[in-house]
Design an enzyme around this catalytic site. Structure first.
Site, PDB file in Angstrom:
ATOM      1  N   ASN A   1       0.857  -1.193   0.000  1.00  0.00           N
ATOM      2  CA  ASN A   1       0.000   0.000   0.000  1.00  0.00           C
ATOM      3  C   ASN A   1       0.892   1.241   0.000  1.00  0.00           C
ATOM      4  O   ASN A   1       1.491   1.582   1.022  1.00  0.00           O
ATOM      5  CB  ASN A   1      -0.892  -0.041   1.253  1.00  0.00           C
TER       6      ASN A   1
ATOM      7  N   LYS B   1      -0.016   4.219  -0.207  1.00  0.00           N
ATOM      8  CA  LYS B   1      -0.706   5.367   0.403  1.00  0.00           C
ATOM      9  C   LYS B   1      -0.554   6.606  -0.500  1.00  0.00           C
ATOM     10  O   LYS B   1      -0.513   6.462  -1.717  1.00  0.00           O
ATOM     11  CB  LYS B   1      -0.199   5.617   1.829  1.00  0.00           C
TER      12      LYS B   1
ATOM     13  N   HIS C   1      -9.680   0.408   5.332  1.00  0.00           N
ATOM     14  CA  HIS C   1      -8.367   0.729   5.902  1.00  0.00           C
ATOM     15  C   HIS C   1      -8.573   1.713   7.059  1.00  0.00           C
ATOM     16  O   HIS C   1      -9.410   2.613   6.983  1.00  0.00           O
ATOM     17  CB  HIS C   1      -7.456   1.341   4.828  1.00  0.00           C
TER      18      HIS C   1
ATOM     19  N   GLU D   1      -7.046   4.231   8.046  1.00  0.00           N
ATOM     20  CA  GLU D   1      -6.909   5.662   7.749  1.00  0.00           C
ATOM     21  C   GLU D   1      -8.184   6.201   7.091  1.00  0.00           C
ATOM     22  O   GLU D   1      -8.535   7.365   7.271  1.00  0.00           O
ATOM     23  CB  GLU D   1      -5.663   5.893   6.874  1.00  0.00           C
TER      24      GLU D   1
ATOM     25  N   GLU E   1      -5.154  -5.461  10.702  1.00  0.00           N
ATOM     26  CA  GLU E   1      -4.202  -4.360  10.839  1.00  0.00           C
ATOM     27  C   GLU E   1      -4.475  -3.605  12.135  1.00  0.00           C
ATOM     28  O   GLU E   1      -5.317  -2.685  12.153  1.00  0.00           O
ATOM     29  CB  GLU E   1      -4.348  -3.399   9.659  1.00  0.00           C
TER      30      GLU E   1
ATOM     31  N   GLY F   1       2.243   2.200  10.687  1.00  0.00           N
ATOM     32  CA  GLY F   1       3.114   3.353  10.499  1.00  0.00           C
ATOM     33  C   GLY F   1       3.787   3.824  11.777  1.00  0.00           C
ATOM     34  O   GLY F   1       4.354   4.916  11.821  1.00  0.00           O
TER      35      GLY F   1
ATOM     36  N   SER G   1       3.460  -2.179  10.283  1.00  0.00           N
ATOM     37  CA  SER G   1       4.922  -2.099  10.399  1.00  0.00           C
ATOM     38  C   SER G   1       5.631  -3.407  10.046  1.00  0.00           C
ATOM     39  O   SER G   1       6.635  -3.780  10.668  1.00  0.00           O
ATOM     40  CB  SER G   1       5.321  -1.611  11.797  1.00  0.00           C
TER      41      SER G   1
HETATM   42  C1  PEP Z   1      -0.881  -0.056   5.901  1.00  0.00           C
HETATM   43  O1  PEP Z   1      -0.900   1.062   5.431  1.00  0.00           O
HETATM   44  O2  PEP Z   1      -1.809  -0.840   5.628  1.00  0.00           O
HETATM   45  C2  PEP Z   1       0.225  -0.444   6.770  1.00  0.00           C
HETATM   46  C3  PEP Z   1       0.197  -1.624   7.339  1.00  0.00           C
HETATM   47  O3  PEP Z   1       1.233   0.473   6.953  1.00  0.00           O
HETATM   48  P1  PEP Z   1       2.683   0.207   7.637  1.00  0.00           P
HETATM   49  O4  PEP Z   1       3.230  -1.057   7.060  1.00  0.00           O
HETATM   50  O5  PEP Z   1       3.486   1.413   7.283  1.00  0.00           O
HETATM   51  O6  PEP Z   1       2.444   0.075   9.120  1.00  0.00           O
END
Ligand code: PEP
Length: 254
Positions: free
Chosen positions: A9, A11, A94, A96, A166, A172, A211
């Site tokens: 992703n 983003k 997601h 976000e 997640e 992040g 992460s």
């Molecule tokens: C994501 O955006 O779905 C995600 C898991 O981000 P990150 O790997 O940066 O934590």
């Protein structure tokens, strides 16, 4: 053994030149034939990147989609438009989007349904906040987010879908759920699906996101119910993403 799934992703990152450089660095992915692989670029680049990757094993997904079919929804795009542009599916739910765009379970379920109706792949993201985890509400939250789709669309809705766990506190932040923490939630999510349909629950790919990087991927993929990863930050670095995908491939090939 379920076929692993890894999505990157991106983003809201990178301009055309950055994406070209990243995709050039990802060419070794063509050799990783035991894993389903996807990139999730920002919306303005979806059609162009889909055309560029046509015929390759790397699929292109959108970061979101409207739950509506067409009409006066300025700034949105439909599943049919994604399909028309060669896009294979989209993330829905997601954290976000849930946090900044206030997309709740009903909106996410409508987006999931719209993708299925267009013949596209939904990747349903679920996860708890740190406050919810500390309050002991993790399983209640992720089950509620999953059931919003499962109860209204049935277990068959997940036949071509991916579920991504997640934890919001791990996205992040550099904090990763331990393999054992993630495994416990993945097993619980699979058990929720199994109440509806045991064989579909067994077949469902449940990816972990939060992460994930080259250094922790193999430990996560060693868990029996962690079937891949949704990768944010580390997917912007070709070598990191390649190493994560190689760890997923090793889950199958040993
Ligand atoms: C994501 O955006 O779905 C995600 C898991 O981000 P990150 O790997 O940066 O934590």
């Amino acid at each position: 053994m379920r076929r692993p799934w890894v999505g990157g992703n991106w983003k809201m990152n990178g301009l055309r030149a950055d994406h070209e450089a990243l995709l050039a660095g990802l060419q070794p992915l063509a050799q990783m034939t035991a894993v389903d692989l996807a990139v999730v670029p920002p919306a303005p680049y979806l059609a162009e990147i889909s055309a560029q990757l046509a015929g390759s094993s790397l699929r292109v997904l959108a970061q979101t989609v409207s739950g509506h079919a067409a009409g006066a929804y300025t700034g949105e795009w439909s599943a049919a438009m994604l399909q028309d542009c060669g896009v294979a599916g989209a993330l829905v739910g997601h954290s976000e989007r849930r946090q900044y765009q206030h997309e709740g379970d009903a909106v996410v379920a409508a987006q999931f349904r719209a993708l299925r109706e267009a013949g596209l792949q939904p990747v349903l993201c679920v996860g708890e906040t740190l406050a919810e985890r500390e309050a002991g509400e993790t399983l209640a939250v992720v089950s509620r987010q999953l059931l919003a789709v499962l109860e209204s669309q049935g277990p068959e809705a997940f036949d071509h879908a991916v579920l991504a766990y997640e934890p919001v506190w791990a996205i992040g932040t550099g904090l990763t759920a331990t393999p054992e923490q993630a495994q416990a939630v993945h097993a619980s999510l699979r058990a929720v699906v199994a109440v509806f349909d045991a064989s579909r629950a067994e077949a469902l790919r449940i990816a972990y996101g939060g992460s994930v990087k080259a250094a922790n991927a193999a430990g996560l993929f060693a868990m029996p119910d962690i079937d891949g990863a949704l990768v944010g930050g580390a997917s912007l670095d070709a070598n990191e993403f390649l190493a994560i995908c190689a760890a997923a491939q090793a889950r199958v090939t040993g």
